[in-house]
Design a protein around this motif. Structure first.
Motif, PDB file in Angstrom:
ATOM      1  N   GLU A  53      -7.617   4.248  -1.260  1.00 15.96           N
ATOM      2  CA  GLU A  53      -6.375   5.000  -1.258  1.00 15.96           C
ATOM      3  C   GLU A  53      -5.871   5.123   0.167  1.00 15.96           C
ATOM      4  O   GLU A  53      -6.640   5.306   1.100  1.00 15.96           O
ATOM      5  N   HIS A  54      -4.556   5.004   0.292  1.00 19.32           N
ATOM      6  CA  HIS A  54      -3.917   5.136   1.598  1.00 19.32           C
ATOM      7  C   HIS A  54      -3.072   6.392   1.616  1.00 19.32           C
ATOM      8  O   HIS A  54      -2.421   6.720   0.631  1.00 19.32           O
ATOM      9  N   MET A  66       0.858  -1.192   0.000  1.00 22.16           N
ATOM     10  CA  MET A  66       0.000   0.000   0.000  1.00 22.16           C
ATOM     11  C   MET A  66       0.885   1.230   0.000  1.00 22.16           C
ATOM     12  O   MET A  66       1.627   1.473   0.951  1.00 22.16           O
ATOM     13  N   ASP A  67       0.810   1.979  -1.051  1.00 22.98           N
ATOM     14  CA  ASP A  67       1.623   3.178  -1.145  1.00 22.98           C
ATOM     15  C   ASP A  67       0.757   4.401  -0.908  1.00 22.98           C
ATOM     16  O   ASP A  67      -0.407   4.441  -1.291  1.00 22.98           O
ATOM     17  N   CYS A  68       1.364   5.386  -0.293  1.00 19.14           N
ATOM     18  CA  CYS A  68       0.656   6.633  -0.030  1.00 19.14           C
ATOM     19  C   CYS A  68       0.250   7.283  -1.356  1.00 19.14           C
ATOM     20  O   CYS A  68       1.070   7.436  -2.265  1.00 19.14           O
ATOM     21  N   ALA A  69      -1.011   7.677  -1.448  1.00 15.63           N
ATOM     22  CA  ALA A  69      -1.518   8.239  -2.694  1.00 15.63           C
ATOM     23  C   ALA A  69      -0.940   9.627  -2.962  1.00 15.63           C
ATOM     24  O   ALA A  69      -1.050  10.143  -4.065  1.00 15.63           O
ATOM     25  N   HIS A  70      -0.317  10.201  -1.946  1.00 17.39           N
ATOM     26  CA  HIS A  70       0.233  11.548  -2.120  1.00 17.39           C
ATOM     27  C   HIS A  70       1.732  11.510  -2.410  1.00 17.39           C
ATOM     28  O   HIS A  70       2.183  12.054  -3.405  1.00 17.39           O
ATOM     29  N   CYS A  71       2.517  10.851  -1.561  1.00 18.14           N
ATOM     30  CA  CYS A  71       3.972  10.895  -1.715  1.00 18.14           C
ATOM     31  C   CYS A  71       4.524   9.643  -2.363  1.00 18.14           C
ATOM     32  O   CYS A  71       5.679   9.612  -2.781  1.00 18.14           O
ATOM     33  N   VAL A 128       2.943   2.954   3.060  1.00 14.38           N
ATOM     34  CA  VAL A 128       2.248   3.225   4.314  1.00 14.38           C
ATOM     35  C   VAL A 128       2.186   1.915   5.083  1.00 14.38           C
ATOM     36  O   VAL A 128       1.594   0.951   4.629  1.00 14.38           O
ATOM     37  N   LYS A 129       2.832   1.904   6.229  1.00 15.38           N
ATOM     38  CA  LYS A 129       2.814   0.692   7.044  1.00 15.38           C
ATOM     39  C   LYS A 129       1.716   0.807   8.085  1.00 15.38           C
ATOM     40  O   LYS A 129       1.481   1.878   8.631  1.00 15.38           O
TER      41      LYS A 129
END
Ligand SMILES: [Zn+2]
Length: 65
Positions: free
Chosen positions: A35-36, A1-6, A10-11
């Motif tokens: 979104e994470h 899961m990757d941050c939708a902003h940076c 995201v853990k």
């Protein structure tokens, strides 16, 4: 899961004060994706799905295209 902003991962770490935001994104009333965000990134992104109310916030959005 990757941050939708940076774009960084995201853990899920419930103890840590680095909070995450999980947003269920609906397009035309139909679930499209999750979104994470890191909570800080969510602020930087301009609260795309509304105000955060809890440490692990799950949002439903009603977006129209
Ligand atoms: Zn981020």
């Amino acid at each position: 899961m990757d941050c939708a902003h940076c774009g960084e991962r995201v853990k899920f770490q419930a103890k840590v004060r680095n909070r995450q935001v999980i947003a269920n994104v609906y397009v035309n009333g139909v679930w499209d994706r999750v979104e994470h965000f890191h909570s800080g990134c969510y602020d930087l992104a301009g609260l795309p799905y509304g105000e955060i109310e809890g440490p692990l916030d799950i949002r439903k959005t009603a977006r129209s295209a």
